[in-house]
Design a protein around this motif. Structure first.
Motif, PDB file in Angstrom:
ATOM      1  N   TYR A 162      33.911 -12.486  10.928  1.00 46.71           N
ATOM      2  CA  TYR A 162      33.961 -13.680  10.081  1.00 46.71           C
ATOM      3  C   TYR A 162      34.846 -13.455   8.870  1.00 46.71           C
ATOM      4  CZ  TYR A 162      30.821 -11.271   6.881  1.00 46.71           C
ATOM      5  OH  TYR A 162      30.294 -10.357   6.005  1.00 46.71           O
ATOM      6  N   ILE A 163      35.392 -14.541   8.352  1.00 45.45           N
ATOM      7  CA  ILE A 163      36.183 -14.530   7.110  1.00 45.45           C
ATOM      8  C   ILE A 163      35.698 -15.720   6.275  1.00 45.45           C
ATOM      9  CG2 ILE A 163      38.486 -14.755   6.092  1.00 45.45           C
ATOM     10  CD1 ILE A 163      39.652 -13.719   8.742  1.00 45.45           C
TER      11      ILE A 163
ATOM     12  N   MET B  66      33.233 -20.610   6.395  1.00 45.67           N
ATOM     13  CA  MET B  66      33.577 -19.357   7.050  1.00 45.67           C
ATOM     14  C   MET B  66      34.154 -19.606   8.428  1.00 45.67           C
ATOM     15  SD  MET B  66      29.897 -17.573   7.516  1.00 45.67           S
ATOM     16  CE  MET B  66      28.517 -18.368   8.308  1.00 45.67           C
TER      17      MET B  66
ATOM     18  N   GLU C 244      34.487 -10.735   4.153  1.00 42.43           N
ATOM     19  CA  GLU C 244      34.688 -10.758   5.595  1.00 42.43           C
ATOM     20  C   GLU C 244      34.021  -9.559   6.227  1.00 42.43           C
ATOM     21  OE1 GLU C 244      39.124 -10.742   4.838  1.00 42.43           O
ATOM     22  OE2 GLU C 244      39.040  -9.301   6.486  1.00 42.43           O
TER      23      GLU C 244
END
Ligand code: FES
Ligand SMILES: [Fe+2]
Length: 383
Positions: free
Chosen positions: A67-68, A78, A105
Motif C-alpha cells: 500500500y501507498i 491509499m 507505505e
C-alpha cells in the motif's frame, strides 16, 4: 464557445475573451487565475473533482497487501493491492471516529486503526471492531471503506472523484495510439526525485509544455539539442496536448547508457515529446525512456512534485541499472533546477499588483490549448 457569460472569481469577461481568442490573438490567463484562492476552490469543484488524475503505477504495489498512502484534495487515500490481486484506491479514514488507519507505505494484510483498533481487510472491509457488543444494529459486514473510481491505464492508476465521469481510456484513445510504440504499460520507475514548490499548479504545467524557454532558461542544456524554433504542437483530438521537440541531429545509439525502446520510428528515437493529459498528467517521452511529472496541488500557491524516470522492464534488469538511474536522476535534476528558476521568477511576477495578461507566442500553443480546455471545464457547473 462564449466565455463572456462565464463568471469566475477575480476574472473579468474582457480578460476571459482575450484568453479564448484564436491563438494568433490570444493572451495568457489573468494573474488571478493563478493566485485567487476562491478561483482555486472553483477549480477543485469543477476540474479536480471531475477529472481523471494519476496517483501511482500499479507496479508500485506489486504484491498483495502492498500500500501507498497519500492525500488528494483533503481526502486521505491509499493505493492498495488487495489479497485478491486487485488494485484499489480507497479512503483511509476510519469508519468509527475518523482517524486515518494508515500512513506512509508498506505491506499489510490487515489495516488496524491506531485509535481503537478497528481492523480492515485489504479490500476495505471491516473485519474486527473490538468491544462493540451491545451496540444496537451495528453490523461489521456492512462497514466498508469508501473506494474511489479507478482505472489502470498503461500501468498508471487513474482516479476520479466523480462517479458519473466518462471512462478515461476512450477519451484519450488517440493519444494512446500515438504513443503505443513506447509501450508505457511495460515500463517501471527506476528513479524518483521529489520537490515541494511554492507555485500554482498551472505554472509548472505551462513551463513543461513549451520549448520557447529553451533559448534562455535551457540555453546550454536543451537548446543546442532541441532548439525552440523547431518545436511543434499539433492539433489534439482529445483532452490533451503534445509538444514535439525534434532533435537537431540523430543521437548516438545509446545516449544515456540505456538501450533504445524497440519498435520506435526513427524520429521517435531521437526527438523529445512533452505531453499533458488535462488537467495536469505530465508525461515526456524519449527514445530510451519516459518521465512522469506527478503533480499534487496542495493549495492555490503550493504543489508537491515527484519526477519519476521510467524504462522498459528489460532495461530495468540491466546489471548496471542503478548507475544509469543515478545518471538519469542527476540530469533530470539539472534540467528541473533550471525550470525552478523560471517558475520562481514567474510566480514572483504573478503576485505583483501591476502584472497583467501577456501575449502568447505561436510556440506556446499548448498553453492556449490548456486554457481553452480549462475555460470549457470551468463552464460546466455539473450540478
Ligand atoms: S477511530 Fe478508528 S477505531 Fe476508533
Ligand atoms: Fe524547461
Amino acid at each position: 464557445m462564449t466565455t463572456h457569460s462565464l463568471t469566475l472569481p477575480g476574472l473579468s469577461a474582457e480578460e476571459l475573451s482575450r484568453v479564448s481568442a484564436p491563438l494568433e490573438k490570444a493572451w495568457t490567463l489573468p494573474t488571478a487565475a493563478y493566485t485567487d484562492p476562491d478561483l482555486y476552490e472553483v477549480e477543485i469543484e469543477r476540474i479536480m473533482r471531475k477529472s481523471w488524475l494519476p496517483v501511482g503505477r500499479a507496479e508500485q504495489v506489486p504484491n498483495p497487501g502492498d500500500y501507498i498512502c497519500f492525500t488528494l484534495y483533503d481526502q486521505p487515500l491509499m493505493l492498495v493491492r488487495g489479497t485478491d490481486g486487485d488494485v484499489r484506491v480507497m479512503s483511509r479514514v476510519c469508519l468509527h471516529r475518523a482517524a486515518p488507519i494508515a500512513e506512509g507505505e508498506g505491506n499489510r494484510k490487515l489495516f488496524s486503526c491506531p485509535y481503537h483498533a478497528w481492523s480492515y481487510a485489504t479490500d476495505g472491509q471491516l473485519v474486527r471492531a473490538p468491544l462493540m457488543e451491545g451496540t444496537e444494529g451495528f453490523d461489521e459486514k456492512s462497514c466498508k471503506l469508501p473506494e474511489l473510481r479507478s482505472e489502470i491505464w498503461e500501468g498508471f492508476v487513474m482516479v476520479n472523484f466523480d462517479d458519473d465521469a466518462e471512462p478515461f481510456a476512450p477519451q484519450v484513445a488517440s493519444y494512446q495510439k500515438a504513443f503505443s510504440n513506447y509501450k508505457l504499460d511495460d515500463m517501471v520507475i527506476i528513479k524518483t526525485l521529489e520537490f515541494d514548490s511554492p507555485w500554482n499548479w498551472k505554472v509548472l504545467v505551462e513551463n513543461f509544455m513549451e520549448a520557447y524557454h529553451h533559448i534562455a532558461i535551457h540555453k546550454t542544456t536543451f537548446e543546442p539539442v532541441y532548439p525552440a524554433k523547431d518545436s511543434k504542437i499539433p492539433d489534439a483530438d482529445g483532452p490533451y496536448s503534445i509538444l514535439h521537440m525534434p532533435a537537431i541531429e540523430a543521437h548516438a545509439d545509446d545516449p544515456d547508457g540505456l538501450p533504445l525502446i524497440e519498435g520506435l520510428e526513427d524520429w521517435q528515437r531521437d526527438d523529445l515529446l512533452a505531453t499533458v493529459l488535462f488537467p495536469y498528467f505530465l508525461l515526456a517521452f524519449q527514445g530510451t525512456s519516459a518521465t512522469w511529472y506527478q503533480i499534487t496541488p496542495v493549495s492555490v500557491d503550493r504543489l508537491h512534485l515527484k519526477i519519476h524516470f521510467l524504462v522498459p522492464k528489460t532495461s530495468a534488469a540491466l546489471p548496471h541499472i542503478e548507475e544509469i538511474a543515478e545518471g538519469a536522476g542527476a540530469l533530470l535534476s539539472v534540467i528541473h533546477h533550471e525550470d525552478i528558476e523560471a517558475n520562481d521568477m514567474v510566480w514572483a511576477g504573478l503576485k505583483a499588483p501591476l502584472t497583467s495578461q501577456g501575449r502568447l507566442s505561436p510556440l506556446e500553443r499548448s498553453i492556449w490549448q490548456l486554457n481553452q480546455w480549462w475555460l470549457g471545464a470551468l463552464s460546466k457547473t455539473g450540478s
